[in-house]
Design an enzyme around this catalytic site. Structure first.
Site, PDB file in Angstrom:
ATOM      1  N   GLU A   1      27.101  67.099  49.063  1.00 39.34           N
ATOM      2  CA  GLU A   1      28.415  66.892  48.433  1.00 39.34           C
ATOM      3  C   GLU A   1      29.445  66.374  49.438  1.00 39.34           C
ATOM      4  O   GLU A   1      30.190  67.142  50.030  1.00 39.34           O
ATOM      5  CB  GLU A   1      28.926  68.193  47.790  1.00 39.34           C
ATOM      6  CG  GLU A   1      30.256  67.990  47.063  1.00 39.34           C
ATOM      7  CD  GLU A   1      30.848  69.264  46.457  1.00 39.34           C
ATOM      8  OE1 GLU A   1      31.844  69.151  45.727  1.00 39.34           O
ATOM      9  OE2 GLU A   1      30.325  70.364  46.714  1.00 39.34           O
TER      10      GLU A   1
ATOM     11  N   LYS B   1      26.365  65.129  44.905  1.00 39.38           N
ATOM     12  CA  LYS B   1      27.545  65.503  44.115  1.00 39.38           C
ATOM     13  C   LYS B   1      28.722  64.698  44.656  1.00 39.38           C
ATOM     14  O   LYS B   1      29.037  64.763  45.838  1.00 39.38           O
ATOM     15  CB  LYS B   1      27.804  67.011  44.231  1.00 39.38           C
ATOM     16  CG  LYS B   1      28.990  67.491  43.401  1.00 39.38           C
ATOM     17  CD  LYS B   1      29.004  69.008  43.236  1.00 39.38           C
ATOM     18  CE  LYS B   1      30.249  69.458  42.486  1.00 39.38           C
ATOM     19  NZ  LYS B   1      30.219  70.875  42.093  1.00 39.38           N
TER      20      LYS B   1
END
EC number: 4.1.2.13
Length: 293
Positions: A176, A211
């Site tokens: 992420e 992400k």
């Protein structure tokens, strides 16, 4: 690695719920849920309250509709139980939801326009523990504040370095590298990020998940979504309201939601179970519809 879970994460319609608020963000999450700071006297009591809130969500019929394909948990939630079962087992066996664990320990101070993850020498040990709890994958977050080439390269290198260690334990990492939605040159930062991500993906032999912040240019991450080493791309809500996040997400095909705040918006400790379940079901439906477009 559970092959059925792998298939579900690769192609099932739906989205990933994020229930991974840690110590720093828990008071804010509880306050939004209607529990004021004076309701608990210690960190222990605070974590008990957030576990009750998460238990209420996970055991709600709204969580059993098949629209949530995965959930990201905080360490203490993984170690806790739901209706007498370890949380990850309850999620998979009773809800058919794939469990992930947040593994980072927060962010370093900003340097080169980014915030790297704090060093975490115990990562391998935590991965082993997660495997013991039947967790499928992990998630770790770092933040890009400026369109700084060196900073973004450092972020991506760190994410993949951790990712490789996580893969070596048989877990699937969700990388992420969040781009702050207030980044003054957000589109430029995303261009650098995409280039660096593709360069690293080309060197991988096992697939990872990603992400991301919803990009400035619609469908900007198409090549990443289609890359053979990319299992699935999920998006964070990043400070947008649920309505705004859903609207932006629905314009990006092949990207599914992984919202935390946007999922709990409107839920309150004071609601009856019927009100709570209805609100949660409506939220899940909204996020699901945006994810399958």
């Amino acid at each position: 690695m559970n092959k059925e879970q792998l298939q579900q994460m690769r192609q099932a319609p739906g989205f990933v719920g994020a229930l991974d608020q840690s110590g720093g963000s828990t008071p804010k999450a509880l306050k939004a849920y209607g529990i004021q700071p004076d309701a608990y006297q210690s960190e222990e009591e605070m974590f008990d309250l957030i576990h009750q809130m998460r238990t209420r969500m996970i055991t709600s019929p709204a969580f059993a509709t098949g629209k949530i394909i995965g959930v990201i948990l905080f360490e203490r939630t993984m170690r806790g139980k739901i209706e007498g079962m370890p949380t990850a087992d309850f999620l998979w066996e009773k809800r058919h939801i794939v469990p992930f664990l947040k593994v980072d320990k927060g962010l370093q101070d900003e340097a080169n326009g980014v915030q790297l993850m704090k060093p975490f020498p115990e990562l391998g040990k935590l991965c082993e523990e997660a495997v013991g709890y039947h967790v499928f994958g992990t998630k770790m977050r770092s933040v890009i504040k400026q369109a700084n080439e060196q900073g973004i390269r450092d972020i991506v290198e760190q994410q993949f370095q951790w990712g490789k260690e996580i893969l070596s334990h048989g877990l699937v990492p969700i990388l992420e590298p969040e781009v702050d939605i207030h980044c003054p040159e957000k589109a430029k930062a995303e261009e650098i990020l995409k280039r660096e991500l593709l360069a690293q993906l080309d060197k991988m032999t096992e697939p990872v998940m990603l992400k991301i912040t919803i990009p400035t240019v619609d469908n900007f991450y198409k090549e990443i979504i289609e890359h053979p080493m990319m299992l699935r791309v999920v998006a964070l809500s990043g400070g947008y309201s649920r309505e705004q996040a859903n609207e932006l997400l629905s314009r990006n095909h092949g990207v599914i939601a992984s919202f935390s705040r946007a999922l709990v918006e409107g839920l309150s400790a004071r609601q009856t179970d019927a009100e709570f379940n209805a609100m949660l079901e409506a939220s899940i439906e909204d996020v699901y519809q945006a994810s399958i477009k």
